[in-house]
Design a protein around this motif. Structure first.
Motif, PDB file in Angstrom:
ATOM      1  N   HIS A 279       0.841  -1.200   0.000  1.00  0.00           N
ATOM      2  CA  HIS A 279       0.000   0.000   0.000  1.00  0.00           C
ATOM      3  C   HIS A 279       0.875   1.250   0.000  1.00  0.00           C
ATOM      4  O   HIS A 279       1.877   1.337   0.700  1.00  0.00           O
ATOM      5  CB  HIS A 279      -0.949   0.003   1.194  1.00  0.00           C
ATOM      6  N   TYR A 286      -4.136  -0.390  -5.457  1.00  0.00           N
ATOM      7  CA  TYR A 286      -5.102  -1.469  -5.216  1.00  0.00           C
ATOM      8  C   TYR A 286      -5.197  -2.391  -6.430  1.00  0.00           C
ATOM      9  O   TYR A 286      -5.245  -3.617  -6.287  1.00  0.00           O
ATOM     10  CB  TYR A 286      -6.465  -0.877  -4.871  1.00  0.00           C
ATOM     11  N   TYR A 289      -2.125  -4.411  -6.426  1.00  0.00           N
ATOM     12  CA  TYR A 289      -2.195  -5.409  -5.358  1.00  0.00           C
ATOM     13  C   TYR A 289      -3.031  -6.613  -5.786  1.00  0.00           C
ATOM     14  O   TYR A 289      -2.662  -7.766  -5.532  1.00  0.00           O
ATOM     15  CB  TYR A 289      -2.790  -4.760  -4.108  1.00  0.00           C
ATOM     16  N   LEU A 389      -4.898  -0.838   8.417  1.00  0.00           N
ATOM     17  CA  LEU A 389      -4.513  -2.001   7.606  1.00  0.00           C
ATOM     18  C   LEU A 389      -3.238  -2.642   8.129  1.00  0.00           C
ATOM     19  O   LEU A 389      -3.170  -3.865   8.345  1.00  0.00           O
ATOM     20  CB  LEU A 389      -4.333  -1.572   6.150  1.00  0.00           C
ATOM     21  N   GLY A 393      -4.536  -4.855  11.192  1.00  0.00           N
ATOM     22  CA  GLY A 393      -4.884  -6.009  10.380  1.00  0.00           C
ATOM     23  C   GLY A 393      -6.288  -6.009   9.822  1.00  0.00           C
ATOM     24  O   GLY A 393      -6.836  -7.073   9.501  1.00  0.00           O
ATOM     25  N   ARG A 394      -6.904  -4.858   9.696  1.00  0.00           N
ATOM     26  CA  ARG A 394      -8.272  -4.771   9.183  1.00  0.00           C
ATOM     27  C   ARG A 394      -8.272  -4.758   7.653  1.00  0.00           C
ATOM     28  O   ARG A 394      -7.355  -4.220   7.024  1.00  0.00           O
ATOM     29  CB  ARG A 394      -8.971  -3.523   9.714  1.00  0.00           C
ATOM     30  N   ASN A 395      -9.313  -5.301   7.096  1.00  0.00           N
ATOM     31  CA  ASN A 395      -9.454  -5.342   5.636  1.00  0.00           C
ATOM     32  C   ASN A 395     -10.072  -4.033   5.152  1.00  0.00           C
ATOM     33  O   ASN A 395     -11.294  -3.924   4.963  1.00  0.00           O
ATOM     34  CB  ASN A 395     -10.306  -6.535   5.232  1.00  0.00           C
ATOM     35  N   PHE A 397      -8.776  -2.251   2.378  1.00  0.00           N
ATOM     36  CA  PHE A 397      -8.100  -1.947   1.116  1.00  0.00           C
ATOM     37  C   PHE A 397      -8.913  -0.974   0.255  1.00  0.00           C
ATOM     38  O   PHE A 397      -8.359  -0.050  -0.343  1.00  0.00           O
ATOM     39  CB  PHE A 397      -7.838  -3.239   0.342  1.00  0.00           C
TER      40      PHE A 397
END
Length: 443
Positions: A279, A286, A289, A389, A393-395, A397
């Motif tokens: 990121h 994105y 990624y 993120l 660790g959260r999603n 994106f």
């Protein structure tokens, strides 16, 4: 006059003391705290320099993707002290401040205004932390400004030497090639053979950028294009192009001989094809990624490159005669539309910002403050999602990608505001001889 001169040197001394203190503090923080002050790139530079000191290749260090010149410059990191490079980068940082003052002095800017412009660089938190944390960008900034000084003083060969060297060292200044060539066109040298700089004035009665350039209006696009191209073919442009190109290829040839394809792939070709799945501020991250493993087609690569190219050409066509302003806008646009964007890239245009401040009609209160808040606010908004993120660790994106779009909009907004409030001033005055030739040609 003496008081302002004393103030200028006090500013330089204070900024030098600040940088030395930050380097010392960084050494302490690295030794005692979990979070390091030193940039991770500096560790890469130091490892590459250690490899060279041991008789090896700098590219034996994974992720070293810079010119071997940088590794050679940091050899004392292994021989004297690990902080050597930080001191070199901080010295280059101070040199940028000195060059800013020199450029503005050559253009007739009053000393008090020059001091405030220098302060905008030396005490910018983005800039004084970059060098002290061990990032090499101040060296590039200093070299770009020195090339500009050489052009302003009529030292074409010297400008070409440093330009070829710095493009080898860091590839991005290649975007300045076309504006440099345009400025070196037929109106570059005055009657005495040296460029005549347009001097700053507090009550500038600025004519439109068409004055002295488009006295004779061509009847077709092809005629316009022919006149433009023919004005670029001069002794100075040919010398600049040949000598800067020779310098670039000479340095590239030497290091290709020493390190082979490792050098060419890592230091040059990598930056032309770089796609970073991690990121970052770029609006493309994105998509990269999601599809990094599958690779990208030529159409996809072109689609990401085309907006950047179009914006660059538009800015060059419109503002190239006002060279410092053009370089600033080019750099902001290049960074904003790049496939990879990190905070260290902001230094590339921060070193050019003080060069245009004396020609802006924008006041800090309130429009200037609004621009700063929009730019910094959108950046903090992106950093909030990046924190969630990376550390939680959260999603997030999609939210992070949207924040990148907001940051691009903020950069675009600031660029438009800067353009609307800028007093367009050609770097070079059109000589009387040139005007008389155009007038006689029209008759």
């Amino acid at each position: 006059m003496a008081a302002t001169t004393t103030l200028r040197w006090r500013v330089m001394a204070a900024s030098a003391a600040l940088r030395v203190a930050l380097v010392a503090y960084g050494e302490w923080q690295d030794a005692h705290l979990e979070v390091r002050y030193t940039d991770v790139d500096y560790l890469v530079f130091s490892d590459a320099a250690a490899s060279v000191a041991a008789g090896g290749s700098p590219f034996a260090r994974a992720t070293y993707r810079y010119s071997p010149l940088l590794a050679f410059l940091l050899l004392p990191n292994s021989l004297l002290h690990p902080a050597w490079g930080k001191l070199i980068f901080s010295a280059a940082d101070l040199l940028v401040g000195f060059f800013i003052d020199t450029i503005l002095r050559l253009r007739g800017v009053p000393e008090k205004t020059r001091i405030w412009s220098v302060v905008a660089w030396l005490f910018n938190p983005f800039t004084f932390t970059i060098g002290t944390r061990g990032n090499c960008e101040p060296i590039v900034c200093a070299a770009v400004l020195w090339v500009l000084i050489c052009l302003m003083k009529g030292r074409v060969l010297q400008a070409a030497f440093w330009y070829g060297l710095i493009v080898h060292f860091r590839i991005y200044p290649i975007i300045y090639a076309v504006p440099f060539v345009i400025v070196l066109g037929k109106n570059y040298a005055g009657p005495a053979g040296r460029p005549i700089l347009t001097q700053w004035s507090s009550k500038q009665q600025l004519q439109s950028d068409r004055t002295g350039e488009n006295v004779e209006e061509p009847t077709s696009f092809l005629a316009t294009l022919w006149i433009f191209l023919s004005s670029l073919i001069t002794r100075n442009t040919i010398l600049f192009g040949l000598f800067s190109g020779s310098m670039f290829f000479a340095w590239t040839g030497v290091f290709f001989y020493l390190y082979g394809w490792d050098f060419l792939n890592e230091a040059l070709l990598y930056h032309l094809t770089r796609t970073d799945p991690r990121h970052n501020f770029s609006i493309y991250f994105y998509h990269i990624y999601l599809h990094h493993q599958q690779g990208f087609s030529s159409i996809q690569k072109l689609a990401s490159f085309l907006p950047q190219l179009i914006v660059q050409l538009a800015l060059i066509v419109r503002f190239s005669r006002d060279l410092p302003f053009c370089l600033f806008l080019q750099t902001v646009a290049f960074v904003a539309f790049n496939k990879v964007m990190t905070a260290q890239y902001f230094v590339w245009f921060f070193c050019l910002l003080p060069l245009i401040l004396p020609w802006t009609r924008m006041k800090l209160r309130w429009k200037g403050l609004v621009c700063m808040l929009v730019w910094m606010g959108s950046q903090l908004h992106w950093l909030m999602w990046a924190y969630l993120l990376e550390f939680k660790g959260r999603n997030v994106f999609v939210q992070l990608w949207v924040a990148g779009l907001v940051f691009l909009a903020a950069n675009t907004f600031v660029m438009i505001m800067v353009i609307r409030h800028h007093k367009y001033t050609q770097l070079l005055s059109v000589s009387t001889n040139s005007r008389s030739k155009v007038a006689s040609k029209k008759e």
